[in-house]
Design a protein around this motif. Sequence first.
Motif, PDB file in Angstrom:
ATOM      1  N   PRO A   1       0.828  -1.218   0.000  1.00 19.40           N
ATOM      2  CA  PRO A   1       0.000   0.000   0.000  1.00 19.40           C
ATOM      3  C   PRO A   1       0.857   1.260   0.000  1.00 19.40           C
ATOM      4  O   PRO A   1       1.792   1.395   0.790  1.00 19.40           O
ATOM      5  N   MET A   2       0.532   2.182  -0.893  1.00 21.60           N
ATOM      6  CA  MET A   2       1.327   3.392  -1.064  1.00 21.60           C
ATOM      7  C   MET A   2       0.675   4.632  -0.458  1.00 21.60           C
ATOM      8  O   MET A   2       1.359   5.623  -0.213  1.00 21.60           O
ATOM      9  N   ARG A   3      -0.617   4.588  -0.223  1.00 25.79           N
ATOM     10  CA  ARG A   3      -1.332   5.764   0.257  1.00 25.79           C
ATOM     11  C   ARG A   3      -0.899   6.097   1.682  1.00 25.79           C
ATOM     12  O   ARG A   3      -0.773   5.217   2.538  1.00 25.79           O
ATOM     13  N   ALA A   4      -0.656   7.375   1.923  1.00 26.92           N
ATOM     14  CA  ALA A   4      -0.232   7.844   3.241  1.00 26.92           C
ATOM     15  C   ALA A   4      -1.059   9.069   3.613  1.00 26.92           C
ATOM     16  O   ALA A   4      -1.555   9.801   2.742  1.00 26.92           O
ATOM     17  N   PHE A   5      -1.190   9.289   4.918  1.00 29.07           N
ATOM     18  CA  PHE A   5      -1.939  10.420   5.451  1.00 29.07           C
ATOM     19  C   PHE A   5      -0.985  11.267   6.278  1.00 29.07           C
ATOM     20  O   PHE A   5      -0.338  10.768   7.204  1.00 29.07           O
ATOM     21  N   SER A   6      -0.881  12.544   5.932  1.00 25.84           N
ATOM     22  CA  SER A   6       0.069  13.433   6.602  1.00 25.84           C
ATOM     23  C   SER A   6      -0.550  13.979   7.887  1.00 25.84           C
ATOM     24  O   SER A   6      -1.593  14.625   7.856  1.00 25.84           O
TER      25      SER A   6
END
Length: 282
Positions: free
Chosen positions: A173-178
């Motif tokens: 998984p590549m999606r990240a939340f800042s």
Amino acid sequence: AVVLGQVCGIVANLDCDEQTFRSTMDELNLMMRDRSMQKDMQQRLRGFFLSNKTAQRRARHNRIIAAMSPGLQGEVIMQLNRMWITKVRLLAKILEESENINTHGQGCPFYMFIVQVSQQMKVASHAQSEIFGQPHVMYIMNRGLAGRNGRIQQAGNVWGVDFVLTDINLLQPMRAFSFTYVEVTTLQRQDFMDIVDSNDTTCPGLKKRIRHYCCWLAFQRAFLREAKRRMRGVSKERGVSKDAAPVKPKRNGSKSPKTRRGGFSPKSPSRCRWNPIDWQSR
């Protein structure tokens, strides 16, 4: 008056970066006032540009690096990006072998390959509470905190090292939340493969090494994926078996409960309950 004017000019030019930053902030405030933006949006924009001050200064540094000779560019870029390159297994191994061939490393074709890869790395900024991340892109966290796949990513973390794989199903998984303001250094797969193709003749065996790394990484990911699939199947079967009604096993040759030990049933009230009248009569 001439001396006073020169002194004022020197003082005004002491920090060009600060002047550029203040000019940008003035233009930002003017834009928000003319467009009648809401206060919460104004606060977010000011916070982003205040946090992005360092990134803007580094962007101006890139113009200075571009004015250098190719040899100096490679040395300076390697000094800046060496820490991040050593965190990528494939690039770190090539860099180590190239430096072992030559004392300085600059004359080795593989060293120049690493330099070209470093030059293709780009810096991206993301505001707080922003979702980012794309497949076939390697990310290096430079600043801030982000959450990805249930883990906290902080400065120095690297993810997306599987960007060389073509099958999206094998990628993590590549999606990240800042959580805060985030600065990341990125490297795209297409740029990396173009560099590999351009160094095919000068770096013999480079494509073979990249291919071996891709095959080994694809085997690991496919193996883990199949193991997870089977574990889900086993857990699903166990869930179905637990939901089913339990079947009492039949006892072969066992007597009826009424014929156990004295010929009474264990549920009989006369035998199972204590009667004080009978006890006193006895």
